[in-house]
Design a protein around this motif. Structure first.
Motif, short mmCIF file in Angstrom:
data_model
loop_
_atom_site.label_atom_id
_atom_site.label_comp_id
_atom_site.label_asym_id
_atom_site.label_seq_id
_atom_site.Cartn_x
_atom_site.Cartn_y
_atom_site.Cartn_z
N VAL A 191 0.93 -0.78 -0.11
CA VAL A 191 -0.25 0.28 0.32
C VAL A 191 0.61 0.78 0.01
O VAL A 191 0.54 2.60 -0.33
CB VAL A 191 -1.01 -0.25 0.95
N GLN A 192 2.08 1.08 0.29
CA GLN A 192 3.58 2.30 0.33
C GLN A 192 3.34 2.59 -1.41
O GLN A 192 4.82 2.43 -1.56
CB GLN A 192 3.94 2.13 0.45
N ASP A 193 2.37 3.39 -1.82
CA ASP A 193 2.42 3.93 -3.09
C ASP A 193 2.82 5.17 -3.10
O ASP A 193 3.35 5.33 -4.43
CB ASP A 193 0.99 3.57 -4.02
N THR A 194 3.21 5.58 -2.15
CA THR A 194 4.50 6.83 -2.28
C THR A 194 4.48 7.73 -0.80
O THR A 194 4.29 6.85 -0.26
CB THR A 194 2.94 8.36 -2.95
N THR A 195 5.29 8.25 -0.17
CA THR A 195 5.63 8.49 0.53
C THR A 195 4.38 10.38 0.94
O THR A 195 4.84 10.89 0.43
CB THR A 195 6.72 8.69 0.69
N LEU A 196 4.83 10.78 3.06
CA LEU A 196 4.10 11.62 3.07
C LEU A 196 5.48 12.75 2.35
O LEU A 196 4.90 14.18 1.67
CB LEU A 196 4.52 12.00 4.47
N ALA B 128 3.97 13.21 -0.75
CA ALA B 128 2.42 14.17 -0.94
C ALA B 128 2.06 15.78 -0.82
O ALA B 128 1.62 15.78 -1.23
CB ALA B 128 1.79 13.21 0.34
N VAL B 129 3.29 16.08 0.54
CA VAL B 129 3.45 17.41 0.86
C VAL B 129 4.44 18.44 0.03
O VAL B 129 4.41 18.92 0.30
CB VAL B 129 3.98 17.45 2.10
N LEU C 280 4.50 7.51 9.07
CA LEU C 280 5.00 7.47 7.93
C LEU C 280 6.06 8.74 7.35
O LEU C 280 6.28 8.98 6.27
CB LEU C 280 3.19 9.03 7.40
#
Lengths: 106, 343
Positions: free
Chosen positions: B25-30, B33-34, B264
């Motif tokens: 489920v780790q398709d991206t990192t925080l 995303a930010v 995260l």
């Protein structure tokens, strides 16, 4: 509880827990981090620690013209200084008396 | 010994499966995303009030949440006193002498009617602040833990959750003074706990380097979060209840997402080498205020994981920190026996 259990009981307890956790539903990080980010950004505008509190609306800011506060500060400090001098003086006097008594005895 | 090996293999296998499921489920990192978000501007908070009165190290503090007591807070010190402060006037509303001076935690009930404390006496003592004759007396003494009481939090006027050095957390019925549920599962002393905003779950951080999410009514551990390299001293919920923040002796804080069941982001800096003793999130969750052993409080931008401020003013370790329920101020308590209100 873990302290009183034998190593094998601890392992069994861990195993039970891991079996439950394997089937935990998990959502993609992209969705959850976006939700967290959106929630955070929306709430930041009303976060007083970020925006700051204007002086006239800040209940923690001391009143203008703080004479009361200056007098309170001086009063508190003067009294404390006075108290420490009094205790020092009485302590020294006691020491002097004790020394004199000892000399008289001898 | 053969059985131990079998069990250990099975456990390692399950741990690998969980790690795999988390990676899926780790398709991206925080951080990614930010990437488009701007860093919060420098946060400079000033000491507005200093609460003087304790004569020894302050170990814990907790703000009142009810609208009647949103400016009140309770603090516990090893001088054997529990003091309820009016933070606006710095007056002491109540100064409660304790039977045991080795107190490690305190809590303010959401209704404002009670306070609780506990420590090396292995008991949680509940005090009624609104007694008929105006005196504050011990209402209940909750004794069942076989280790020190590290943290306690009220759910309401009749239920309280405590965490202990005996590796368990207990949900108590205050009226009868008995244990309703025992939450066992940690392999090390439970050091801190936090209740979710909806009061359905709570999280505990322990000396086994993990944090566990517990369902209060079902009495089960839902999720376990690892990653820290030392004891977790402080734990808190993100204000929306979907994430957990932990602070550890390994000098880092981590943000774990409950729905993605993984870490995260980590809040660390090469210049910080001392343990985190306490933490609190601002009302929006954007700021993370963490108290450290080096006498400072660092303010982190929770999304960008960068330091945006420092609160320096204490002369000893910052042992506790809390943000008021209206988000207007934060309070820090220290081993130098003072509490400071900042905003």
């Amino acid at each position: 509880m873990a302290r009183d259990m034998s190593d094998i009981d601890i392992l069994k307890m861990e195993l039970e827990q891991l079996k439950k956790e394997v089937s935990t539903p998990r959502e993609p990080v992209s969705k959850t981090s976006k939700d967290t980010m959106d929630w955070c950004e929306a709430a930041s505008c009303t976060d007083l620690l970020i925006t700051g509190v204007p002086d006239d609306k800040n209940p923690y800011k001391p009143e203008k013209g703080g004479w009361k506060n200056i007098m309170l500060y001086l009063h508190r400090n003067t009294w404390q200084t006075y108290c420490s001098y009094v205790s020092l003086f009485t302590g020294l006097k006691r020491l002097k008396l004790e020394r004199r008594n000892r000399r008289d005895v001898h | 010994m053969g059985e131990m090996e079998e069990l250990r293999k099975e456990a390692d296998n399950l741990k690998d499966q969980i790690t795999e499921a988390r990676k899926v489920v780790q398709d991206t990192t925080l951080q990614e995303a930010v990437a488009g978000t701007t860093l919060v501007g420098r946060v400079q908070l000033k000491t507005r009030k200093t609460l003087r009165g304790h004569l020894a190290k302050i170990y814990a503090m907790h703000w009142g949440t009810d609208t009647n007591c949103s400016k009140l807070c309770v603090s516990a010190s090893q001088d054997g006193k529990l003091i309820v402060w009016d933070t606006l006037t710095t007056n002491k509303v109540n100064a409660i002498p304790l039977k045991s001076s080795w107190v490690m935690t305190c809590a303010y009930a959401p209704s404002g009617n009670m306070v609780a404390c506990g420590g090396l006496d292995n008991m949680c003592s509940i005090y009624n602040l609104k007694g008929k004759d105006g005196n504050v007396k011990v209402m209940r003494e909750l004794a069942a833990h076989t280790g020190y009481l590290s943290c306690c939090r009220f759910l309401n006027d009749s239920e309280i959750i405590t965490s202990s050095g005996d590796c368990t957390c207990i949900l108590w019925d205050i009226e009868t003074g008995t244990e309703k549920t025992i939450f066992a599962g940690h392999l090390g002393d439970c050091m801190s706990l936090a209740v979710s905003p909806d009061f359905k779950m709570f999280i505990s951080g322990a000396c086994d380097f993990t944090a566990k999410l517990w369902d209060i009514r079902e009495a089960t551990c839902r999720q376990t979060f690892s990653g820290h390299e030392s004891d977790i001293n402080a734990i808190g919920f993100f204000p929306n209840g979907n994430a957990v923040i932990t602070g550890s002796d390994d000098a880092t804080c981590k943000l774990y997402d409950l729905r993605a069941d993984q870490e995260l982001i980590t809040y660390q800096d090469s210049g910080i080498m001392c343990g985190v003793t306490s933490l609190a999130a601002s009302l929006s969750g954007r700021l993370l205020l963490a108290g450290y052993d080096d006498f400072n409080v660092n303010i982190w931008d929770m999304l960008k994981a960068e330091r945006v401020g420092v609160l320096a003013g204490h002369d000893n370790r910052v042992s506790c920190i809390g943000v008021s329920s209206d988000g207007m101020a934060c309070c820090t308590g220290s081993w130098d026996s003072f509490l400071k209100i900042w905003n």
